[in-house]
Design an enzyme around this catalytic site. Sequence first.
Site, mmCIF file in Angstrom:
data_model
loop_
_atom_site.group_PDB
_atom_site.id
_atom_site.type_symbol
_atom_site.label_atom_id
_atom_site.label_comp_id
_atom_site.label_asym_id
_atom_site.label_seq_id
_atom_site.Cartn_x
_atom_site.Cartn_y
_atom_site.Cartn_z
ATOM 1 N N ASN A 10 -76.706 -6.972 -33.615
ATOM 2 C CA ASN A 10 -76.110 -5.982 -32.716
ATOM 3 C C ASN A 10 -77.254 -5.217 -32.063
ATOM 4 O O ASN A 10 -77.911 -4.411 -32.720
ATOM 5 C CB ASN A 10 -75.222 -5.045 -33.554
ATOM 6 C CG ASN A 10 -74.691 -3.874 -32.747
ATOM 7 O OD1 ASN A 10 -74.809 -3.848 -31.520
ATOM 8 N ND2 ASN A 10 -74.103 -2.908 -33.431
ATOM 9 N N LYS A 12 -77.046 -3.027 -29.825
ATOM 10 C CA LYS A 12 -76.651 -1.660 -29.434
ATOM 11 C C LYS A 12 -77.133 -1.385 -27.998
ATOM 12 O O LYS A 12 -77.065 -2.275 -27.170
ATOM 13 C CB LYS A 12 -77.174 -0.638 -30.448
ATOM 14 C CG LYS A 12 -76.783 -1.038 -31.876
ATOM 15 C CD LYS A 12 -77.039 0.042 -32.889
ATOM 16 C CE LYS A 12 -76.601 -0.461 -34.266
ATOM 17 N NZ LYS A 12 -76.689 0.549 -35.306
ATOM 18 N N HIS A 94 -67.074 -0.482 -34.364
ATOM 19 C CA HIS A 94 -68.342 -0.064 -34.968
ATOM 20 C C HIS A 94 -68.288 1.450 -35.197
ATOM 21 O O HIS A 94 -67.715 2.179 -34.390
ATOM 22 C CB HIS A 94 -69.511 -0.439 -34.056
ATOM 23 C CG HIS A 94 -70.834 -0.241 -34.709
ATOM 24 N ND1 HIS A 94 -71.405 1.002 -34.827
ATOM 25 C CD2 HIS A 94 -71.678 -1.112 -35.320
ATOM 26 C CE1 HIS A 94 -72.562 0.876 -35.481
ATOM 27 N NE2 HIS A 94 -72.743 -0.404 -35.784
ATOM 28 N N GLU A 96 -70.336 3.698 -34.698
ATOM 29 C CA GLU A 96 -70.862 4.493 -33.580
ATOM 30 C C GLU A 96 -69.799 4.655 -32.498
ATOM 31 O O GLU A 96 -69.735 5.689 -31.827
ATOM 32 C CB GLU A 96 -72.146 3.842 -33.037
ATOM 33 C CG GLU A 96 -73.309 4.063 -34.006
ATOM 34 C CD GLU A 96 -74.388 3.002 -33.971
ATOM 35 O OE1 GLU A 96 -74.440 2.215 -33.008
ATOM 36 O OE2 GLU A 96 -75.190 2.954 -34.926
ATOM 37 N N GLU A 164 -69.729 -1.843 -43.170
ATOM 38 C CA GLU A 164 -70.947 -1.117 -42.797
ATOM 39 C C GLU A 164 -70.820 0.351 -43.216
ATOM 40 O O GLU A 164 -70.236 1.158 -42.477
ATOM 41 C CB GLU A 164 -71.143 -1.171 -41.280
ATOM 42 C CG GLU A 164 -71.307 -2.572 -40.736
ATOM 43 C CD GLU A 164 -72.080 -2.549 -39.432
ATOM 44 O OE1 GLU A 164 -73.160 -3.157 -39.392
ATOM 45 O OE2 GLU A 164 -71.627 -1.897 -38.479
ATOM 46 N N GLY A 170 -78.964 2.305 -39.799
ATOM 47 C CA GLY A 170 -80.134 2.860 -39.121
ATOM 48 C C GLY A 170 -80.914 3.856 -39.954
ATOM 49 O O GLY A 170 -81.778 4.565 -39.446
ATOM 50 N N SER A 208 -78.932 -1.370 -42.428
ATOM 51 C CA SER A 208 -80.330 -1.475 -42.882
ATOM 52 C C SER A 208 -80.658 -2.812 -43.545
ATOM 53 O O SER A 208 -81.451 -2.867 -44.487
ATOM 54 C CB SER A 208 -80.685 -0.302 -43.803
ATOM 55 O OG SER A 208 -80.579 0.924 -43.089
HETATM 56 P P1 PGA Z 1 -78.957 -1.272 -38.714
HETATM 57 O O1 PGA Z 1 -77.549 -1.257 -37.929
HETATM 58 O O2 PGA Z 1 -79.167 -2.690 -39.188
HETATM 59 O O3 PGA Z 1 -79.969 -0.833 -37.686
HETATM 60 O O4 PGA Z 1 -78.811 -0.328 -39.856
HETATM 61 C C1 PGA Z 1 -76.480 -2.030 -38.392
HETATM 62 C C2 PGA Z 1 -75.310 -1.875 -37.463
HETATM 63 O O5 PGA Z 1 -75.050 -0.767 -36.994
HETATM 64 O O6 PGA Z 1 -74.610 -2.861 -37.176
#
Ligand code: PGA
Length: 250
Positions: A10, A12, A94, A96, A164, A170, A208
């Site tokens: 992803n 983003k 997601h 976010e 997640e 992140g 992560s």
């Molecule tokens: P990350 O994000 O691997 O940077 O923690 C995962 C995600 O949001 O899908």
Amino acid sequence: MSVRKLAAGNWKMNGDLAALEQLDAMVEAAEDASCAVLICPPAVLIHPMVARVAAGDLHVGGQDCHAAASGAHTGDIAAAQLRDAGATHVILGHSERRADHGETDATVRAKAEAALAAGLTAIVCLGETEAERDAGRTLDVIAGQLDGSLPAGATAANTVIAYEPVWAIGTGRTPTDDQIAEVHALLRTRLSERLPDGASVSLLYGGSVKPSNAAQIFAIAHVNGALVGGASLKAEDFVPIIRALDAAQG
Ligand code: PGA
């Protein structure tokens, strides 16, 4: 029963046309691997990415779609438009988007149903916040999100679930193996109860994931792949993750 393994990236709101050069090594790794490999870039990069990987095994997906088929929704993208651009998958719900755009389980389900209608595979994301985990509510939250977000018509062929934890995205923090195993076991049980082929739905862990922890995470029961953010931007990070998934049992 065999479950399809998927390494999904992803991007983003990162990347540009120059970043597409990262794909060449990812495509090579995907061709060598038995697992499926997917990158979900910002929407403007979907079509150029599809053009670049045309001959390869790497799938390209969107990060969101609208629930409606078309119409007056400025700034939004319909599932059929993603499909038209060459996408095969779309990430939905997601955390976010749930946080930044107020998406509810009902919104996510409606979007996922639009994705299935357009012939896309829906990757439905679920995850608890740190406060919810600290309050001992993780399993209740996940069960509620799954029940509320799972699209009608979901099958193992058209739907993927990504667990997640919001606090792991992140941050560099990952849950313990037992914490991941507990949630994935719940997802597997609940999907098996709800869908005739629920035992075969791919379950991804996200938050992560990096080259140094991928093999350990892929060894956990009912983890069939990963949804990777930061570590999917560069081939030097994502290729080892693809290889770790390919090597994992299951
Ligand atoms: P990350 O994000 O691997 O940077 O923690 C995962 C995600 O949001 O899908």
